[in-house]
Design an enzyme around this catalytic site. Structure first.
Site, short mmCIF file in Angstrom:
data_model
loop_
_atom_site.label_atom_id
_atom_site.label_comp_id
_atom_site.label_asym_id
_atom_site.label_seq_id
_atom_site.Cartn_x
_atom_site.Cartn_y
_atom_site.Cartn_z
N ASP A 32 40.81 46.10 37.42
CA ASP A 32 39.32 44.89 37.19
C ASP A 32 38.69 45.68 36.03
O ASP A 32 37.20 46.86 36.35
CB ASP A 32 38.10 45.50 38.76
CG ASP A 32 39.60 44.65 40.09
OD1 ASP A 32 39.95 43.64 39.50
OD2 ASP A 32 39.04 44.93 40.67
N GLU A 43 34.24 34.00 40.77
CA GLU A 43 34.15 35.90 41.42
C GLU A 43 33.86 36.65 39.76
O GLU A 43 34.25 35.78 38.48
CB GLU A 43 34.75 36.54 42.20
CG GLU A 43 36.78 36.65 41.73
CD GLU A 43 37.29 36.92 42.41
OE1 GLU A 43 37.14 37.54 44.34
OE2 GLU A 43 38.53 36.87 42.40
#
Length: 538
Positions: free
Chosen positions: A16, A185
């Protein structure tokens, strides 16, 4: 000589990635899940070499973290800079949800968390427009499909960054790039030229992961999806592609006006396993017809690219492979799993001491939701990430077990998939053994109806009565050669084990392998400690 960017730029369990540039310096933040300290921060001058300079959250600024399945905790940070201050917006599933921490210097100190009680959803992100106005965005069931059902999408709202509260009502700006696209997302927003660009992830963070882009000339409207979506994915390359799971990207511009993107991805080992988890990769981006084009000419993330000529080639000292614990402060590479109580893990007198507490590395798994939070969800362990496919871990331990106690070296994957090379007592005998743990469960712990059953199997065992022992696990792909001895120059092979058996495919590679030292009373607290003189990971 043309320098090269080598992928992954940050190897190992560093998923991430979120990146920003301030002048001639680049900073990058990653998820840390249930490890403590949390949210590692890296610095670079050339996008090729990265040095860790801090963690954004730790016990000193109120970090709360619990040991669980290794797929909970802290994930999907956004790192941004505005008016002399660095901001990280992040979600902590082990605490109160979304929060912001700030720092004048990304090397720290970072502020106490500002919890965002009015910000729903996961993967929240902030955006500072050219006029200084701050906006916040996130995910949730916010898109009306016209049939009376609300589906998942992306919302945007004005945000009062000085008082950490909403300054406007959330407005739905996007649903998903693909018809019935799953898991939209990780939103990031950018103002580039005449357009606002929304970049999101879709398809889930495993094989079908992808990067999607939409744009608009206005902030609060429904955004136009790029006709080339997905703008980056490796899902069309099959399940045996050497690089898979590409997605969750973030843009950064360079001083010469060129662009790059960082994203997570996984290296496949022996065509089937993703031991290292999700790592940080990079690729160049160009703009055509006001849309981004990732990795021009090939359209996929390559193992290397020419380094940007406008950046100064700047190397940093390599991460230390050998640690004799001479410093009372642990190196950045070390983490605990959960935050242990004081006195459980100590570093002093050039040694690490781990106390045998009742908690085990393989305590039965629990759902991430609806479970009462307690103050004892931690283990007595120090772990560091496996960062190369071929890795050898070696340590020297002094320990005499009694009762149910055990201590030694652990290779830890998510969901109670682990190997323990441990000293323990077996029917009154002092032994050394390798135990493989795996768990069965119908769904991941972030889904309703989660249950699990953990099982352990002794792979090999031998008598060993001496307090002192050197332990070694050599990981060559999925072949784990396990050795032991009185000193590191005279090691005996205990067994060869199959590393592929501790890759929990039902949750994929949310977390990567960590390896380190542990001690446990396995249900009973005691004052006995395992002492480690040194640890090497190379």
């Amino acid at each position: 000589m043309t320098h090269k960017l080598q992928n992954p730029i940050i190897p190992g369990f560093y998923p991430d990635p979120s990146i920003c540039r301030v002048g001639e310096d680049f900073y990058l933040a990653c998820s840390s899940f249930e490890l403590s300290p949390g949210v590692p921060i890296f610095h670079s001058k050339d996008l090729a070499h990265w040095e860790q300079i801090s963690y954004a959250i730790g016990p000193e600024n109120g970090f709360v973290m619990e040991k669980g399945s290794m797929v909970g905790g802290v994930m999907a940070p956004t790192l941004r800079y505005h008016n002399g201050l660095f901001y990280i917006l992040n979600t902590n599933f082990a605490d109160k949800g979304n929060y912001i921490v700030t720092a004048e210097n990304p090397a720290g100190p970072w502020s106490m968390p500002h919890y965002l009680e009015d910000v729903p959803g996961i993967d929240a992100s902030i955006f500072f427009d050219d006029d200084g106005q701050c906006y916040i965005m996130g995910t949730g069931n916010v898109w009306d499909n016209g049939a009376g059902q609300m589906e998942r999408g992306i919302w945007l709202a004005k945000y009062d960054i000085e008082h950490y509260k909403m300054a406007g009502e959330p407005f739905t700006i996007f649903n998903s790039a693909l018809r019935v696209g799953s898991a939209p997302e990780a939103p990031h927003l950018y103002h580039i030229g005449d357009y606002y660009y929304l970049m999101i992830a879709e398809g889930g963070t495993e094989h079908y992961h992808a990067v999607m882009v939409a744009r608009s000339k206005e902030l609060f409207t429904f955004y136009e999806g790029c006709p080339a979506n997905p703008v980056l994915t490796h899902r069309h390359m099959g399940f045996r592609s050497p690089l898979i799971n590409m997605g969750h990207a973030d843009f950064v511009d360079l001083p010469d006006g060129s662009w790059f993107a960082v994203m997570l991805g996984s290296r496949l080992i022996e065509g089937k396993c993703k031991n290292l988890g999700r790592e940080t990769f990079i690729c160049p981006v160009i703009w055509e017809r006001d849309w981004p084009l990732f990795s021009p000419e090939t359209g996929k993330v390559e193992m290397e690219y020419d380094a940007p000529a406008c950046l100064p080639w700047t190397e940093y000292p390599a991460e230390e492979t050998f640690d004799d614990f001479d410093s009372d402060k642990l190196a950045f590479c070390w983490n605990t799993w959960g935050i242990p109580a004081k006195g459980i893990v100590t570093v002093a007198d050039s040694k690490v001491k781990l106390r045998c507490i009742h908690q085990s590395l393989t305590d039965e798994l629990e759902s991430m939701f609806g479970v009462e939070k307690t103050d004892d969800k931690y283990v007595s362990a120090l772990l560091r990430r496996q960062r190369a496919i071929n890795t050898t871990a070696t340590c020297q331990m002094t320990f005499t077990p009694g009762g149910t106690e055990s201590a030694g070296m652990a290779v830890v994957q998510a969901m109670n998939h682990q190997y323990h090379l441990e000293r323990t007592v077996d029917h009154g005998r002092q032994v050394l053994r390798l135990v493989r743990y795996t768990a069965e469960y119908p769904c991941p712990p972030y889904f309703p109806g989660f249950t699990s059953k953990t099982s352990g199997e002794v792979v090999a065992e031998t008598d060993w009565a001496n307090a002192d022992i050197v332990l070694q696990i050599q990981m060559e792909g999925e072949t784990f050669t396990v050795r032991y001895g009185a000193d590191r120059d005279n090691l005996t092979t205990l067994c060869v084990a199959d590393g592929s058996l501790i890759n929990p495919e039902k949750v994929g590679c949310m977390a990567g392998t960590t390896v380190g030292m542990f001690a446990s009373g396995n249900g009973t607290d005691s004052n006995n400690v395992a002492t480690f003189d040194w640890f090497e990971l190379k």
